[in-house]
Design a protein around this motif. Structure first.
Motif, short mmCIF file in Angstrom:
data_model
loop_
_atom_site.label_atom_id
_atom_site.label_comp_id
_atom_site.label_asym_id
_atom_site.label_seq_id
_atom_site.Cartn_x
_atom_site.Cartn_y
_atom_site.Cartn_z
N UNK A 85 0.85 -1.29 0.08
CA UNK A 85 -0.06 -0.06 -0.03
C UNK A 85 0.94 1.28 -0.09
N UNK A 86 0.60 2.30 -0.93
CA UNK A 86 1.45 3.53 -0.91
C UNK A 86 0.53 4.27 -0.02
N UNK A 118 2.44 -4.35 3.33
CA UNK A 118 3.81 -3.69 3.24
C UNK A 118 3.59 -2.35 2.77
N UNK A 119 4.12 -1.19 3.07
CA UNK A 119 3.85 0.22 3.11
C UNK A 119 4.91 0.79 2.45
N UNK A 120 4.54 1.39 1.34
CA UNK A 120 5.58 2.34 0.53
C UNK A 120 5.22 4.19 0.90
N UNK A 121 6.10 4.66 1.78
CA UNK A 121 5.67 6.04 1.98
C UNK A 121 6.20 6.98 1.00
N UNK A 122 5.46 7.78 0.77
CA UNK A 122 5.89 8.64 -0.13
C UNK A 122 5.53 10.45 0.39
N UNK A 146 3.92 3.86 -7.86
CA UNK A 146 4.22 2.25 -8.23
C UNK A 146 5.74 2.22 -8.48
N UNK A 147 6.42 2.87 -9.14
CA UNK A 147 7.84 2.93 -9.31
C UNK A 147 8.65 3.04 -8.03
N UNK A 148 8.05 3.58 -7.00
CA UNK A 148 8.82 3.84 -5.78
C UNK A 148 8.70 2.46 -5.19
N UNK A 149 7.55 1.92 -5.22
CA UNK A 149 7.17 0.66 -4.60
C UNK A 149 7.75 -0.59 -5.09
N UNK A 150 8.58 -0.72 -6.11
CA UNK A 150 8.93 -1.60 -6.85
C UNK A 150 9.77 -2.68 -6.07
#
Length: 220
Positions: free
Chosen positions: A51-52, A75-79, A90-94
């Protein structure tokens, strides 16, 4: 197959509800908007979900935790809010998604689409679920012929649900870009497939749409 939920948006059109709460946590029926997606992903056989988060993202992390309440691993992708757009997010979370095609779902939609169907597209380059055009997007996005996306009419609307190969994002040279750029690139190369979902689907972007989703959740 892993899944990713796009949950980093600001939700401007749902203010003042989103002034103090991120849109994915707004209640729709007995659970939050994002909770409906997590329930559906678990029912569809998914185990790992990325999840971003950006705007008030820690509220989402606190509310959902590690995902064990749904039988999932989250799993977390922080922006930084407003930094990356949908494709860039999405690219950040790859690094969390791996090298295989993954399901991608917008937290903004409410639907009865069966996410297990996405697992049947595990070899897809780009696969998009399309729906009938809503009133606020009457001209649609893509045509669909024999399971392939085309750039001519009659057009349907991208549902915010699909399967994507991570290489499509890794190859982009910029940090910020829209998901639509990835879809159109694959379409131009003849590599984008699609399907038409005729069941329930609501873009929860306006107060009237939120109320419609809540009514649908009560009936369902």
């Amino acid at each position: 197959m892993k899944a990713m939920i796009l949950a980093a948006g600001r939700g401007e059109r749902l203010r003042p509800l989103t002034d103090e709460m991120p849109k994915p946590l707004i209640e729709v029926g007995q659970t939050s908007l994002i909770g409906h997606h997590l329930n559906a992903l678990a029912a569809g056989g998914f185990e790992d979900v990325v999840i971003n988060v950006a705007y008030r993202g820690e509220q989402i992390v606190t509310a959902l935790g590690d995902g064990s309440a749904w039988g999932l691993r989250l799993h977390y992708s922080r922006e930084t809010p407003g930094e990356l757009d949908t494709g860039g997010g999405v690219r950040r979370a790859l690094p969390l998604l791996g090298d295989a095609p993954f399901a991608l779902i917008s937290a903004d939609v409410f639907t009865d689409y069966d996410y297990a169907r996405l697992r049947d597209r595990a070899d897809a380059d780009v696969h998009c679920v399309l729906v009938d055009n809503p009133a606020h997007h009457e001209h649609g996005d893509f045509g669909l012929v024999d399971g392939r996306l085309i750039d001519r009419g009659p057009r349907l609307t991208y549902a915010g649900i699909g399967v994507f190969h991570p290489a499509r994002f890794a190859a982009r040279e910029t940090q910020r870009f829209a998901l639509s750029a990835v879809i159109r690139e694959a379409l131009d190369q003849g590599r984008a497939s699609g399907e038409h979902h005729r069941g329930a689907w609501i873009d929860v972007g306006r107060p009237s749409a939120l109320e419609a989703a809540r009514r649908t959740a009560v009936r369902g």
